[in-house]
Design a protein around this motif. Sequence first.
Motif, PDB file in Angstrom:
ATOM      1  N   THR A  35       0.795  -1.228   0.000  1.00  0.00           N
ATOM      2  CA  THR A  35       0.000   0.000   0.000  1.00  0.00           C
ATOM      3  C   THR A  35       0.827   1.278   0.000  1.00  0.00           C
ATOM      4  O   THR A  35       0.325   2.327  -0.367  1.00  0.00           O
ATOM      5  CB  THR A  35      -0.926   0.050   1.230  1.00  0.00           C
ATOM      6  OG1 THR A  35      -0.116   0.108   2.410  1.00  0.00           O
ATOM      7  CG2 THR A  35      -1.835  -1.160   1.282  1.00  0.00           C
ATOM      8  N   GLY A  36       2.060   1.202   0.465  1.00  0.00           N
ATOM      9  CA  GLY A  36       2.888   2.393   0.566  1.00  0.00           C
ATOM     10  C   GLY A  36       2.590   3.227   1.798  1.00  0.00           C
ATOM     11  O   GLY A  36       3.151   4.295   1.977  1.00  0.00           O
ATOM     12  N   HIS A  37       1.700   2.751   2.669  1.00  0.00           N
ATOM     13  CA  HIS A  37       1.332   3.477   3.879  1.00  0.00           C
ATOM     14  C   HIS A  37       2.204   3.043   5.053  1.00  0.00           C
ATOM     15  O   HIS A  37       2.649   1.906   5.123  1.00  0.00           O
ATOM     16  CB  HIS A  37      -0.137   3.239   4.221  1.00  0.00           C
ATOM     17  CG  HIS A  37      -1.072   3.985   3.337  1.00  0.00           C
ATOM     18  ND1 HIS A  37      -1.447   3.519   2.111  1.00  0.00           N
ATOM     19  CD2 HIS A  37      -1.682   5.177   3.504  1.00  0.00           C
ATOM     20  CE1 HIS A  37      -2.276   4.382   1.551  1.00  0.00           C
ATOM     21  NE2 HIS A  37      -2.430   5.403   2.376  1.00  0.00           N
ATOM     22  N   LEU A  38       2.385   3.960   5.978  1.00  0.00           N
ATOM     23  CA  LEU A  38       3.152   3.680   7.185  1.00  0.00           C
ATOM     24  C   LEU A  38       2.239   3.583   8.408  1.00  0.00           C
ATOM     25  O   LEU A  38       2.540   2.905   9.364  1.00  0.00           O
ATOM     26  CB  LEU A  38       4.194   4.781   7.404  1.00  0.00           C
ATOM     27  CG  LEU A  38       5.185   4.588   8.532  1.00  0.00           C
ATOM     28  CD1 LEU A  38       5.959   3.283   8.352  1.00  0.00           C
ATOM     29  CD2 LEU A  38       6.157   5.747   8.589  1.00  0.00           C
ATOM     30  N   LEU A  39       1.082   4.256   8.346  1.00  0.00           N
ATOM     31  CA  LEU A  39       0.143   4.288   9.462  1.00  0.00           C
ATOM     32  C   LEU A  39      -1.134   3.536   9.088  1.00  0.00           C
ATOM     33  O   LEU A  39      -1.682   3.733   8.002  1.00  0.00           O
ATOM     34  CB  LEU A  39      -0.192   5.735   9.832  1.00  0.00           C
ATOM     35  CG  LEU A  39      -1.059   5.951  11.054  1.00  0.00           C
ATOM     36  CD1 LEU A  39      -0.359   5.437  12.313  1.00  0.00           C
ATOM     37  CD2 LEU A  39      -1.384   7.428  11.211  1.00  0.00           C
ATOM     38  N   PHE A  40      -1.591   2.685  10.006  1.00  0.00           N
ATOM     39  CA  PHE A  40      -2.797   1.888   9.781  1.00  0.00           C
ATOM     40  C   PHE A  40      -3.734   2.071  10.964  1.00  0.00           C
ATOM     41  O   PHE A  40      -3.294   2.290  12.085  1.00  0.00           O
ATOM     42  CB  PHE A  40      -2.437   0.401   9.649  1.00  0.00           C
ATOM     43  CG  PHE A  40      -1.580   0.108   8.459  1.00  0.00           C
ATOM     44  CD1 PHE A  40      -2.147  -0.340   7.289  1.00  0.00           C
ATOM     45  CD2 PHE A  40      -0.210   0.308   8.504  1.00  0.00           C
ATOM     46  CE1 PHE A  40      -1.359  -0.599   6.180  1.00  0.00           C
ATOM     47  CE2 PHE A  40       0.591   0.050   7.406  1.00  0.00           C
ATOM     48  CZ  PHE A  40       0.015  -0.396   6.237  1.00  0.00           C
ATOM     49  N   SER A  41      -5.046   1.980  10.703  1.00  0.00           N
ATOM     50  CA  SER A  41      -6.024   2.020  11.782  1.00  0.00           C
ATOM     51  C   SER A  41      -6.878   0.761  11.705  1.00  0.00           C
ATOM     52  O   SER A  41      -7.012   0.153  10.643  1.00  0.00           O
ATOM     53  CB  SER A  41      -6.896   3.279  11.707  1.00  0.00           C
ATOM     54  OG  SER A  41      -7.526   3.389  10.469  1.00  0.00           O
ATOM     55  N   LEU A  42      -7.429   0.375  12.838  1.00  0.00           N
ATOM     56  CA  LEU A  42      -8.184  -0.868  12.931  1.00  0.00           C
ATOM     57  C   LEU A  42      -9.593  -0.655  12.385  1.00  0.00           C
ATOM     58  O   LEU A  42     -10.336   0.197  12.877  1.00  0.00           O
ATOM     59  CB  LEU A  42      -8.232  -1.341  14.384  1.00  0.00           C
ATOM     60  CG  LEU A  42      -8.638  -2.777  14.616  1.00  0.00           C
ATOM     61  CD1 LEU A  42      -7.648  -3.726  13.959  1.00  0.00           C
ATOM     62  CD2 LEU A  42      -8.723  -3.072  16.093  1.00  0.00           C
ATOM     63  N   PRO A  94      -5.060   0.750   5.785  1.00  0.00           N
ATOM     64  CA  PRO A  94      -4.281   1.981   5.661  1.00  0.00           C
ATOM     65  C   PRO A  94      -5.087   3.169   6.186  1.00  0.00           C
ATOM     66  O   PRO A  94      -6.266   3.327   5.866  1.00  0.00           O
ATOM     67  CB  PRO A  94      -4.045   2.112   4.162  1.00  0.00           C
ATOM     68  CG  PRO A  94      -4.170   0.721   3.637  1.00  0.00           C
ATOM     69  CD  PRO A  94      -5.184   0.053   4.516  1.00  0.00           C
ATOM     70  N   HIS A  95      -4.451   3.977   7.017  1.00  0.00           N
ATOM     71  CA  HIS A  95      -5.143   5.116   7.621  1.00  0.00           C
ATOM     72  C   HIS A  95      -5.202   6.258   6.615  1.00  0.00           C
ATOM     73  O   HIS A  95      -4.178   6.756   6.157  1.00  0.00           O
ATOM     74  CB  HIS A  95      -4.431   5.580   8.886  1.00  0.00           C
ATOM     75  CG  HIS A  95      -5.128   6.728   9.549  1.00  0.00           C
ATOM     76  ND1 HIS A  95      -6.316   6.568  10.212  1.00  0.00           N
ATOM     77  CD2 HIS A  95      -4.827   8.043   9.599  1.00  0.00           C
ATOM     78  CE1 HIS A  95      -6.697   7.742  10.674  1.00  0.00           C
ATOM     79  NE2 HIS A  95      -5.807   8.646  10.309  1.00  0.00           N
ATOM     80  N   ILE A  96      -6.410   6.643   6.266  1.00  0.00           N
ATOM     81  CA  ILE A  96      -6.629   7.749   5.316  1.00  0.00           C
ATOM     82  C   ILE A  96      -7.544   8.745   6.007  1.00  0.00           C
ATOM     83  O   ILE A  96      -8.641   8.396   6.451  1.00  0.00           O
ATOM     84  CB  ILE A  96      -7.271   7.234   4.023  1.00  0.00           C
ATOM     85  CG1 ILE A  96      -6.344   6.205   3.364  1.00  0.00           C
ATOM     86  CG2 ILE A  96      -7.548   8.389   3.073  1.00  0.00           C
ATOM     87  CD1 ILE A  96      -6.943   5.488   2.202  1.00  0.00           C
ATOM     88  N   GLU A  97      -7.087   9.976   6.104  1.00  0.00           N
ATOM     89  CA  GLU A  97      -7.884  11.034   6.740  1.00  0.00           C
ATOM     90  C   GLU A  97      -9.032  11.448   5.835  1.00  0.00           C
ATOM     91  O   GLU A  97      -8.853  11.536   4.614  1.00  0.00           O
ATOM     92  CB  GLU A  97      -7.004  12.258   7.039  1.00  0.00           C
ATOM     93  CG  GLU A  97      -6.051  12.048   8.177  1.00  0.00           C
ATOM     94  CD  GLU A  97      -6.740  11.962   9.523  1.00  0.00           C
ATOM     95  OE1 GLU A  97      -7.684  12.736   9.775  1.00  0.00           O
ATOM     96  OE2 GLU A  97      -6.340  11.100  10.308  1.00  0.00           O
TER      97      GLU A  97
END
Length: 101
Positions: A35-42, A94-97
């Motif tokens: 994904t290229g993301h560093l931050l993930f949320s549940l 992946p955490h997306i605002e």
Amino acid sequence: MRQITIEEAESVAGKRLDRRRKYATTDDGKPDDCTGHLLFSLGSWTETCTGCFESEDGYPIGAYAHDPKHGCYVGDGCPECGYTGKRRMVMWLPHIEPVEG
């Protein structure tokens, strides 16, 4: 994946985050390969149990109840779902605002 504290998550994001959520990051501290993301949320959701719901091409075969709250069909019940006909799924996403505007 490893779960991190809200302070660590805010450090990675560079801004204040929703403290009601759980956050994680990659084990090596580098962006995820897929994904290229560093931050993930549940993330969690409810879906129809595949063990007791019979369908063909995504359409139910037979008369199954529909759960409007969770937006899924309710199967007949089996040991896989604890005889509820639904399953609760949980996954690091992946955490997306959200976009403000």
